[in-house]
Design a protein around this motif. Sequence first.
Motif, short mmCIF file in Angstrom:
data_model
loop_
_atom_site.label_atom_id
_atom_site.label_comp_id
_atom_site.label_asym_id
_atom_site.label_seq_id
_atom_site.Cartn_x
_atom_site.Cartn_y
_atom_site.Cartn_z
N VAL A 196 7.06 -0.34 5.22
CA VAL A 196 6.29 -0.40 3.97
C VAL A 196 5.64 0.97 3.80
O VAL A 196 5.30 1.64 4.78
CB VAL A 196 5.21 -1.51 3.98
CG1 VAL A 196 5.84 -2.89 3.93
CG2 VAL A 196 4.29 -1.37 5.18
N ALA A 197 5.45 1.39 2.56
CA ALA A 197 4.88 2.71 2.31
C ALA A 197 3.48 2.83 2.90
O ALA A 197 3.07 3.92 3.35
CB ALA A 197 4.85 2.97 0.81
N GLU A 198 2.74 1.71 2.92
CA GLU A 198 1.38 1.75 3.44
C GLU A 198 1.34 2.13 4.93
O GLU A 198 0.35 2.70 5.40
CB GLU A 198 0.70 0.39 3.23
CG GLU A 198 0.40 0.05 1.78
CD GLU A 198 1.58 -0.58 1.06
OE1 GLU A 198 1.38 -1.07 -0.05
OE2 GLU A 198 2.72 -0.58 1.63
N LEU A 199 2.41 1.82 5.67
CA LEU A 199 2.45 2.16 7.09
C LEU A 199 2.37 3.67 7.29
O LEU A 199 1.66 4.16 8.17
CB LEU A 199 3.72 1.61 7.73
CG LEU A 199 3.96 2.00 9.20
CD1 LEU A 199 2.82 1.51 10.08
CD2 LEU A 199 5.30 1.44 9.69
N ASP A 200 3.08 4.43 6.47
CA ASP A 200 3.05 5.89 6.60
C ASP A 200 1.65 6.42 6.34
O ASP A 200 1.17 7.32 7.06
CB ASP A 200 4.05 6.51 5.62
CG ASP A 200 5.46 6.04 5.87
OD1 ASP A 200 6.01 6.40 6.91
OD2 ASP A 200 6.00 5.32 5.03
N ASP A 201 0.99 5.88 5.32
CA ASP A 201 -0.37 6.33 5.03
C ASP A 201 -1.31 6.05 6.20
O ASP A 201 -2.19 6.87 6.51
CB ASP A 201 -0.89 5.62 3.76
CG ASP A 201 -0.10 6.00 2.52
OD1 ASP A 201 0.48 7.11 2.51
OD2 ASP A 201 -0.05 5.20 1.58
#
Length: 465
Positions: A196-201
């Motif tokens: 999920v994109a939030e994991l990278d953040d």
Amino acid sequence: MKSTIEPLDGNQVKLSITVEEPELGPAIDKAWKKIAREVRVPGFRNGKVPRKVLEARIDPGYARSEAINDAAGDFYIRALAEHDVDAVGQPDLEVTAGEESGDVRFDATVEVRPEVTIDGYQGMSVSIPTPNASDDDVADQIDRIRRMSSELREVSRPAASDDVVRIDLTGSVDGVPLEALQVEDFAYKVGSGAIVAELDDQLRGLGEGEAVRFSAAHPAAEGVVDFDVTVRSIREEVLPELTDEWVRDATEFESVAELRDDTTERLSESRRAQSSNAVHAELGEQLARLVDVELSGALVGPEMRSRLENLVGGLARQGIDLETYLRLTGTEATDFSASLRNDAETALKVDLALRAIARQEGIEATDAELDEELERIATRFDLSPERVRSDMAAAHQLLAVRSEIGRRNALAWLLDRIEILDETGVKVDRSQLDLSVDDDEDGHDHDHDHDHDHDHSDHDGHDHD
């Protein structure tokens, strides 16, 4: 044959056609021969029944009706050519006199291609991506090549984009773990967006041994998933030093300079192709916006079918059917149909705009261009140019071919005059672009079959009231 033309509302015309009695004779003879093949008479072989015998058994009015029905299409096409009518769709035919005897009169009502007048094509400009590869583009491409020989080195700093971190990750909904989101010591590249994109953040700035909890939507569950992530280690990607030695070992080139020159040329070639395509695409969109007419189903329907057939044929050559294509691209059938219609309408409006420019600017096809086009068609169908010219003349299509050439000439005329700018507003050097005009430049297939471009010869489905 005599004919007159009368304009009607709604982009329609009515052709009133008179066929004198002697002109119908060959069609009546043909009708009787057809009947002879269909009717069995004792004592005669099939197809060999004398006409007088048939006339004694069958109402001659039937043969006349068949003759009128079969010949109407040919006389209609002759009338189209006589009045230079650009018909679309099939005509409605109505016999008004001569069904039993005498001269035959019939009306043919048909939709014609709209003839529009446009403004705003003078002084047009298009904005396109630059056709030149920048130094940064070349450096990025070379880095991609170096990355194939890269190594991972552990670091003690917080995680950053492009680092490879080894993590433990669990995902749960309302405290219930999701089996698909339970991993240990998993290698994950920061910035990949693979989960999920939030994991990278969340990972950026996180150090070794540190943990974080966050929530985000994930396809594995309905609603929000609670994620727990712990960083085990952080490694950064180390690229090999860009040296002549590395280039000789890892590529086909002998030096960094050779690699850089080749990369520059390949990127520039790709950019030039993309920019050239962008010119045609942007110009087409602008031309379509200049045409403010309602397109009929007689125009849009065949264009949509042609585009669909081309797509299905291309997919079939790849072993894919349309249903699989829609599923793989995540496209709903209704969205696909709407997109197909939009593309068809855009192509048709571009076509109308170019025809308008050709007419308004007096751009016509020369005899030499017509000869060249006929030779191209002859090559495509493996026929002689003389045969193609003869067939098209018989089908009254030479004027249509000239019109198509004029349309292409109008596009070439326009491409010579538009201003071409890059995304920064700087004028683009035209020598870097391919602005040649293809036969299907507007996405509309204008190839002419050597027999008929539009089939007006079969009208059996029309009532001759």
